[in-house]
Design a protein around this motif. Structure first.
Motif, short mmCIF file in Angstrom:
data_model
loop_
_atom_site.label_atom_id
_atom_site.label_comp_id
_atom_site.label_asym_id
_atom_site.label_seq_id
_atom_site.Cartn_x
_atom_site.Cartn_y
_atom_site.Cartn_z
N PRO A 161 -12.41 12.56 -40.78
CA PRO A 161 -11.73 13.85 -40.98
C PRO A 161 -10.82 14.26 -39.84
CG PRO A 161 -14.09 14.14 -40.62
CD PRO A 161 -13.87 12.69 -40.86
N TYR A 162 -11.10 13.78 -38.62
CA TYR A 162 -10.23 14.18 -37.50
C TYR A 162 -8.83 13.58 -37.61
CZ TYR A 162 -12.16 9.75 -35.73
OH TYR A 162 -12.57 8.44 -35.61
N THR A 163 -8.67 12.53 -38.41
CA THR A 163 -7.33 11.95 -38.58
C THR A 163 -6.42 12.89 -39.35
OG1 THR A 163 -7.98 10.77 -40.61
CG2 THR A 163 -8.26 9.60 -38.51
N GLU A 164 -7.01 13.83 -40.09
CA GLU A 164 -6.20 14.76 -40.88
C GLU A 164 -5.41 15.71 -39.98
OE1 GLU A 164 -8.83 16.73 -43.55
OE2 GLU A 164 -9.44 14.88 -44.60
N TRP A 165 -5.92 15.96 -38.78
CA TRP A 165 -5.19 16.87 -37.87
C TRP A 165 -4.59 16.13 -36.67
CZ3 TRP A 165 -7.79 17.30 -33.12
CH2 TRP A 165 -9.18 17.09 -33.13
N GLY A 166 -4.46 14.81 -36.79
CA GLY A 166 -3.66 14.08 -35.83
C GLY A 166 -4.38 13.35 -34.73
N ARG A 167 -5.71 13.32 -34.75
CA ARG A 167 -6.43 12.57 -33.73
C ARG A 167 -6.56 11.13 -34.19
NH1 ARG A 167 -10.28 13.82 -29.43
NH2 ARG A 167 -11.83 12.18 -29.24
N THR A 168 -6.43 10.19 -33.25
CA THR A 168 -6.43 8.78 -33.61
C THR A 168 -7.71 8.06 -33.26
OG1 THR A 168 -5.45 8.15 -31.48
CG2 THR A 168 -3.94 8.66 -33.28
N GLY A 171 -15.00 9.24 -30.35
CA GLY A 171 -15.35 9.40 -28.94
C GLY A 171 -15.38 10.86 -28.55
N CYS A 172 -15.62 11.11 -27.27
CA CYS A 172 -15.76 12.47 -26.76
C CYS A 172 -14.49 13.29 -27.00
CB CYS A 172 -16.08 12.44 -25.27
SG CYS A 172 -17.61 11.57 -24.86
N PHE A 173 -14.67 14.59 -27.18
CA PHE A 173 -13.50 15.42 -27.46
C PHE A 173 -12.56 15.52 -26.27
CE2 PHE A 173 -16.76 18.46 -25.98
CZ PHE A 173 -16.07 19.18 -25.01
N PHE A 174 -13.06 15.20 -25.07
CA PHE A 174 -12.19 15.23 -23.89
C PHE A 174 -11.82 13.83 -23.41
CE2 PHE A 174 -16.60 16.31 -22.24
CZ PHE A 174 -16.97 15.00 -22.00
N CYS A 175 -11.87 12.84 -24.29
CA CYS A 175 -11.57 11.47 -23.89
C CYS A 175 -10.24 11.39 -23.14
CB CYS A 175 -11.50 10.57 -25.12
SG CYS A 175 -11.12 8.84 -24.72
N PHE A 176 -10.28 10.76 -21.97
CA PHE A 176 -9.09 10.67 -21.13
C PHE A 176 -8.05 9.71 -21.67
CE2 PHE A 176 -12.75 8.35 -19.43
CZ PHE A 176 -12.33 7.05 -19.57
N TYR A 177 -8.40 8.96 -22.71
CA TYR A 177 -7.42 8.07 -23.33
C TYR A 177 -6.62 8.78 -24.43
CZ TYR A 177 -9.01 3.82 -21.02
OH TYR A 177 -9.30 2.85 -20.09
N GLN A 178 -6.90 10.05 -24.67
CA GLN A 178 -6.14 10.77 -25.68
C GLN A 178 -4.67 10.86 -25.31
OE1 GLN A 178 -8.36 14.30 -27.70
NE2 GLN A 178 -8.93 14.39 -25.54
N GLN A 179 -3.84 10.84 -26.34
CA GLN A 179 -2.42 11.11 -26.14
C GLN A 179 -2.22 12.61 -25.93
OE1 GLN A 179 0.06 9.00 -29.23
NE2 GLN A 179 -1.94 8.50 -30.05
N LYS A 180 -1.07 12.96 -25.37
CA LYS A 180 -0.78 14.38 -25.14
C LYS A 180 -0.83 15.18 -26.44
CE LYS A 180 0.10 14.23 -20.67
NZ LYS A 180 1.46 14.36 -20.11
N ILE A 181 -0.31 14.59 -27.53
CA ILE A 181 -0.30 15.29 -28.80
C ILE A 181 -1.73 15.55 -29.29
CG2 ILE A 181 -0.15 13.18 -30.18
CD1 ILE A 181 1.52 16.61 -30.94
N GLU A 182 -2.65 14.68 -28.93
CA GLU A 182 -4.04 14.88 -29.35
C GLU A 182 -4.68 16.03 -28.59
OE1 GLU A 182 -5.90 10.77 -30.72
OE2 GLU A 182 -4.82 10.51 -28.83
N PHE A 211 -9.83 16.64 -10.20
CA PHE A 211 -9.44 15.55 -11.10
C PHE A 211 -9.13 16.14 -12.47
CE2 PHE A 211 -11.83 13.31 -7.86
CZ PHE A 211 -11.08 12.17 -7.68
N TYR A 212 -8.16 15.55 -13.14
CA TYR A 212 -7.73 16.04 -14.44
C TYR A 212 -7.94 14.97 -15.50
CZ TYR A 212 -5.36 19.30 -11.31
OH TYR A 212 -5.09 20.23 -10.33
N TRP A 213 -8.06 15.42 -16.75
CA TRP A 213 -8.27 14.49 -17.86
C TRP A 213 -7.01 13.67 -18.13
CZ3 TRP A 213 -13.05 13.73 -18.79
CH2 TRP A 213 -13.98 14.76 -18.78
N THR A 214 -5.87 14.25 -17.88
CA THR A 214 -4.61 13.56 -18.11
C THR A 214 -3.78 13.68 -16.84
OG1 THR A 214 -2.68 13.43 -19.56
CG2 THR A 214 -3.61 15.63 -19.19
#
Length: 272
Positions: A161-168, A171-182, A211-214
């Motif tokens: 279901p998270y793909t419906e709002w643009g997450r690819t 994993g954790c909601f704060f995953c440091f591999y997320q794109q900026k759009i995510e 330290f920052y996530w991104t």
């Protein structure tokens, strides 16, 4: 010498809440009747991921075992002096995914079913313990991205279901591999979780550094003008991708060739 066809060998599929491991569980449901399905719940999963796992349990008619450890993310973060994980410090994967996985298996012989597809050029997590043997059914059966989508659609589960709002990724909601759009989408769809992620960005106890996530603080990323710029840049990127797809060779179009919209990187055991 381990007899991998023997009755004492355990069969284990580690789920992430993502499309590939979910599709693999569906694909193997009637082929490996004694399969053990496990999920390494970090306590920092998206509600979407937890709900998807629960829907899969209903489909399988079998409980997915949670391998949650006594030490959660916040406990381990304290032992790290508040130094957040990153691409160079992936202690979250080690402590919350890999160690629980190997602890659950112990020293018993085990076949580990891995959801890497036939169209992927990567290895994924492979244990070095001699009692764990990795197998890749999707590669063996020639199942690619389009095949995974077809399995999920035919089962009625559909994509996570998270793909419906643009997450690819799962994993954790704060995953440091997320794109900026995510990160932008997280702010829009789960503002409380975004605030929780932002609260982790504070001076650590080791050297006082923040330290920052991104590569930019979340309190800057969430500014309306910055979020608008990220969305505009993302949309331009999508337009270029759509243009490239329309220029594919005719044989690919007629053959229905489909590829994954966003190639994956990061913690392999988290995102399958």
């Amino acid at each position: 010498m381990i007899n991998w066809d023997g009755p004492s060998v355990r069969h284990i599929l580690s789920l992430s809440g993502g499309k590939d491991s979910t599709a693999l569980a569906i694909h193997l449901r009637d082929r490996v009747p004694n399969m053990e399905y496990i999920f390494h719940d970090t306590g920092k999963e998206l509600p979407d991921t937890v709900a998807y796992i629960e829907r899969l349990e209903s489909y399988l008619g079998q409980r997915v075992i949670r391998t949650t450890t006594r030490q959660g993310f916040d406990d381990i973060l304290r032992t790290k002096g508040g130094v957040l994980p990153s691409g160079r410090r992936r202690w979250c994967t080690d402590y919350l995914k890999l160690k629980p996985f190997e602890a659950y298996i112990g020293d018993e012989p085990c076949i580990n079913y891995v959801g890497i597809r036939a169209d992927e050029d990567r290895v994924g997590y492979i244990s070095h313990k001699p009692n764990i043997r990795a197998v890749f059914p999707f590669r063996d059966d020639g199942i690619d991205y389009a095949g995974v989508v077809r399995i999920l659609t035919d089962s009625g589960l559909g994509m996570p279901p998270y793909t419906e709002w643009g997450r690819t990724r799962s994993g954790c909601f704060f995953c440091f591999y997320q794109q900026k759009i995510e990160w932008v989408r997280l702010k829009q769809h789960y503002p409380k979780l975004f605030e929780e992620a932002k609260a982790y960005e504070k001076p650590n106890r080791v050297n006082g550094q923040v330290f920052y996530w991104t590569d930019e603080p979340l309190d800057q990323l969430e500014r309306p003008e910055r979020m608008a710029a990220i969305e505009e840049n993302w949309e331009r990127t999508q337009e270029r991708k759509r243009a490239r797809r329309t220029q594919r060779p005719l044989v690919d179009v007629l053959g229905g060739l489909e590829t994954e919209p966003t190639p994956r990187d990061g913690c392999m055991i988290c995102q399958l």
